[in-house]
Each structure stands twice: as structure tokens, then as C-alpha cells.
Scaffold this motif. Sequence first.
Motif, short mmCIF file in Angstrom:
data_model
loop_
_atom_site.label_atom_id
_atom_site.label_comp_id
_atom_site.label_asym_id
_atom_site.label_seq_id
_atom_site.Cartn_x
_atom_site.Cartn_y
_atom_site.Cartn_z
N ASN A 239 0.85 -1.19 0.00
CA ASN A 239 0.00 0.00 0.00
C ASN A 239 0.88 1.24 0.00
N LEU A 240 0.29 2.38 -0.30
CA LEU A 240 1.00 3.65 -0.21
C LEU A 240 0.74 4.27 1.15
N PRO A 241 1.70 5.02 1.68
CA PRO A 241 1.45 5.71 2.95
C PRO A 241 0.49 6.88 2.73
N ASN A 242 -0.12 7.34 3.79
CA ASN A 242 -1.00 8.52 3.69
C ASN A 242 -0.20 9.80 3.56
N THR A 243 0.97 9.83 4.21
CA THR A 243 1.83 11.01 4.15
C THR A 243 3.27 10.57 3.88
N VAL A 244 4.04 11.52 3.35
CA VAL A 244 5.46 11.31 3.06
C VAL A 244 6.20 12.55 3.55
N THR A 245 7.38 12.35 4.12
CA THR A 245 8.19 13.47 4.57
C THR A 245 9.13 13.89 3.45
N VAL A 246 9.03 15.16 3.05
CA VAL A 246 9.87 15.72 1.99
C VAL A 246 10.59 16.93 2.57
N ASN B 107 0.70 15.14 2.12
CA ASN B 107 -0.16 14.00 1.82
C ASN B 107 0.30 13.31 0.54
N ILE B 108 -0.14 12.10 0.35
CA ILE B 108 0.34 11.29 -0.78
C ILE B 108 -0.01 11.92 -2.12
N TYR B 109 -1.09 12.67 -2.18
CA TYR B 109 -1.50 13.32 -3.43
C TYR B 109 -0.55 14.47 -3.76
N THR B 110 -0.15 15.20 -2.72
CA THR B 110 0.84 16.25 -2.92
C THR B 110 2.17 15.65 -3.34
N ASP C 188 6.71 24.20 -5.23
CA ASP C 188 5.84 24.48 -4.09
C ASP C 188 5.02 23.25 -3.74
N ALA C 189 4.97 22.93 -2.45
CA ALA C 189 4.18 21.79 -1.97
C ALA C 189 2.79 22.28 -1.57
N ILE C 190 1.88 22.22 -2.51
CA ILE C 190 0.49 22.62 -2.29
C ILE C 190 -0.29 21.37 -1.88
N SER C 191 -1.25 21.50 -1.00
CA SER C 191 -2.03 20.34 -0.57
C SER C 191 -3.12 20.03 -1.59
N PHE C 192 -3.22 18.76 -1.96
CA PHE C 192 -4.21 18.32 -2.96
C PHE C 192 -5.15 17.29 -2.37
N LYS C 193 -6.33 17.19 -2.96
CA LYS C 193 -7.33 16.20 -2.57
C LYS C 193 -7.15 14.94 -3.42
#
Length: 132
Positions: A5-12, A18-21, A42-47
Motif C-alpha cells: 500500500n502507499l502511505p498517507n503522508t510522506v516526509t519531503v 499528503n500522498i497526493y501532494t 511548491d508543496a500545495i495540498s491536494f485532494k
Amino acid sequence: ETNHNLPNTVTVNGTNVNIYTFYYLLSTAVQNLNTKNNNPIDAISFKGPQIQKEEIHSGNMQLTELIHIADVVKIYMDKTGITPGYAYQTTLGTYMRWQTLLYTYCNLLNSYNNNPPLPPSITVKPWSQTIN
């Protein structure tokens, strides 16, 4: 692959996204490497996507096609704030799921990190085969 599975969040760079970002950042990074653009992203939050489909077979995809898909993904995400659930009409099939593309872009960047430049093509397999 190990967690299936993919994680919900990733540290960059010390920031949780979030994984979509993360998918947006990967797509943009591949584009930027291809055009030798060193500007920060830019790390913008996506849905998340509204619909997900996948109808592809395993095979090689050319970098030019993956760059084109990244362009379409970035434009869509910039306009809507939503992750597209799939790429439509690829050389490997009609619908390529966003998770397959995320994993493919990770592999492209890993290849670049180990042996620049970006490879001219890369092996892709459906997401269901990757996680099983």
C-alpha cells in the motif's frame, strides 16, 4: 511494495505532505529534470481522486510519454486541486491508475539518482501486480 500500500503522508525535506501532494511533487520533479529546471517546487495540498480506473498491461513506457502524462497531471491538479484518478489512453492500455504513475515516477527518479540522466524508458506494471 513491502507494505502492499502507499502511505498517507510522506516526509519531503522535513515537511509531511499528503500522498497526493507527493504525486504532484514527483510529476513536477520529473518534468523539471527533463527540462533542466532547477527551480524549487511548491508543496500545495491536494485532494484525492474522485474516480480510479486501471486497464493496462505490463511493459515499457517511453520517457516522452511519461513527461506528457506529468504535464497533463500538473495542469489538472493546478486547476482543480484534485488528483486525477488515472491517465487516459496510454501505450500500455486505456486507463493507468494514479498509484501506478506515482510508483513509476518514483522508479524514474530513483534511476536518475543512481545514474543520471532520466532513462529513455522504464518498465511499468499495473498497480494490482505491484502490491501483490
